[in-house]
Design a protein around this motif. Structure first.
Motif, mmCIF file in Angstrom:
data_model
loop_
_atom_site.group_PDB
_atom_site.id
_atom_site.type_symbol
_atom_site.label_atom_id
_atom_site.label_comp_id
_atom_site.label_asym_id
_atom_site.label_seq_id
_atom_site.Cartn_x
_atom_site.Cartn_y
_atom_site.Cartn_z
ATOM 1 N N ASP A 93 -14.056 -14.765 -23.871
ATOM 2 C CA ASP A 93 -12.972 -14.907 -22.947
ATOM 3 C C ASP A 93 -12.263 -13.979 -22.652
ATOM 4 O O ASP A 93 -11.815 -13.429 -21.312
ATOM 5 C CB ASP A 93 -12.110 -16.173 -23.396
ATOM 6 N N ARG A 94 -11.738 -12.949 -23.620
ATOM 7 C CA ARG A 94 -10.841 -11.975 -23.293
ATOM 8 C C ARG A 94 -11.691 -10.832 -22.742
ATOM 9 O O ARG A 94 -11.120 -10.278 -21.756
ATOM 10 C CB ARG A 94 -10.306 -11.588 -24.526
ATOM 11 N N TYR A 95 -12.983 -10.558 -22.994
ATOM 12 C CA TYR A 95 -13.800 -9.470 -22.512
ATOM 13 C C TYR A 95 -14.087 -9.863 -20.911
ATOM 14 O O TYR A 95 -13.791 -9.028 -20.136
ATOM 15 C CB TYR A 95 -14.919 -9.597 -23.193
ATOM 16 N N LEU A 96 -14.146 -11.151 -20.482
ATOM 17 C CA LEU A 96 -14.576 -11.326 -19.231
ATOM 18 C C LEU A 96 -13.457 -11.395 -18.412
ATOM 19 O O LEU A 96 -13.503 -10.989 -17.246
ATOM 20 C CB LEU A 96 -15.144 -12.913 -18.947
ATOM 21 N N GLU A 97 -12.294 -11.720 -19.022
ATOM 22 C CA GLU A 97 -11.098 -11.467 -18.174
ATOM 23 C C GLU A 97 -11.061 -10.077 -17.868
ATOM 24 O O GLU A 97 -10.323 -9.514 -16.731
ATOM 25 C CB GLU A 97 -9.943 -12.059 -18.660
ATOM 26 N N ALA A 98 -10.802 -9.292 -18.859
ATOM 27 C CA ALA A 98 -10.633 -7.793 -18.826
ATOM 28 C C ALA A 98 -11.664 -7.138 -17.841
ATOM 29 O O ALA A 98 -11.369 -6.068 -17.246
ATOM 30 C CB ALA A 98 -10.679 -7.071 -20.031
#
Length: 270
Positions: A121-126
């Protein structure tokens, strides 16, 4: 939410791929490209390594609904090489970070899916706002370290990182694991330079200059150091304390006799 995440992961893979490119993502064992990277080609080894991490997370999520989805060690591979030939030490930062990330995500595939979901989730947002591929690959390492530190006790961390190290192409045990570990991190540009000296209370005092992994709330993320050490030695590394310096960190590696057992992912600052 999971279905939306799977669609997002596929969309990210489409962004990374090109119509014709020299690299692909394959199983290290079979040489075939499984779902969701079957038929995809990539312009650089770094983007293929990133795709391997993303595809590993996709297959981990998919396995929760279909246990028949096989566990695969996915790697970046030049279309002209065999998978074995492609498992050389990574020579740039994104490829190196994604090699560790893919191996650790696959190790976690048999565990609770919380860590994998948090990290992706954090990767896709970044990925939507971070054009710098180096920073994006480092963020994956940082996210994994934070999630592992939050969810697992030290003994379980060791088991996960030991299994991760075993998935990577491993050198034989050596008499100088600390120096060889830091030399690899320097060669991949994870740090600019290092120094090793004796610690007053025993063990090693290691200086990390230009260490590019960002800290978490003032603490030092040591997960890539731990994985590299485990590729070269049997006993688990033990980190004592970390001190912020002008251009990085000083970290103490302690003897196994010292207690209590510290985290292998994040070391509190002194």
């Amino acid at each position: 939410m999971v279905g939306h995440t799977l669609l997002d992961i596929r969309a990210r893979l489409a962004e990374l791929s090109v119509a014709v490119g020299p690299y692909r993502v394959v199983s290290a064992k079979t040489g075939h490209s499984p779902v969701p990277v079957s038929g995809l080609q990539f312009p650089t080894r770094a983007t293929a390594a990133e795709a391997a991490s993303v595809a590993t997370a996709y297959r981990t999520a998919l396995r929760r609904y279909d246990p028949a989805v096989r566990v695969q060690d996915l790697i970046a591979c030049d279309r002209g090489l065999s998978p074995t030939d492609s498992r050389l030490p990574a020579d740039d930062l994104p490829e190196y970070c994604h090699s560790i990330t893919a191996a650790l995500l696959e190790t976690l595939s048999r565990q609770d899916g919380r860590v994998q979901r948090t990290v992706m989730d954090r990767y896709l947002e970044a990925a939507e706002t971070t054009p710098d591929r180096d920073r994006l690959s480092l963020l994956l390492i940082e996210s994994l370290a934070e999630a592992i530190d939050s969810h697992y006790a030290t003994r379980r961390q060791y088991e996960l990182l030991r299994a991760t190290a075993d998935r990577l192409p491993g050198p034989a045990e050596t008499e100088t694991p600390v120096r060889e570990t830091l030399s690899v991190l320097r060669s991949t540009d994870l740090l600019r330079d290092f120094e090793i000296g004796p610690a007053p209370s025993g063990g090693h005092r290691v200086g990390l200059h230009g260490y590019r992994v960002r800290d978490r709330d003032g603490d030092c993320i040591v997960l890539p150091i731990a994985v590299e050490l485990l590729r070269r030695q049997s006993p688990p590394p033990r980190f004592g304390d970390a001190t912020r310096t002008v251009d990085g960190w000083t970290v103490r590696l302690v003897s196994a006799a010292e207690t209590p057992e510290p985290s292998l992912a994040i070391v509190p600052s002194a």
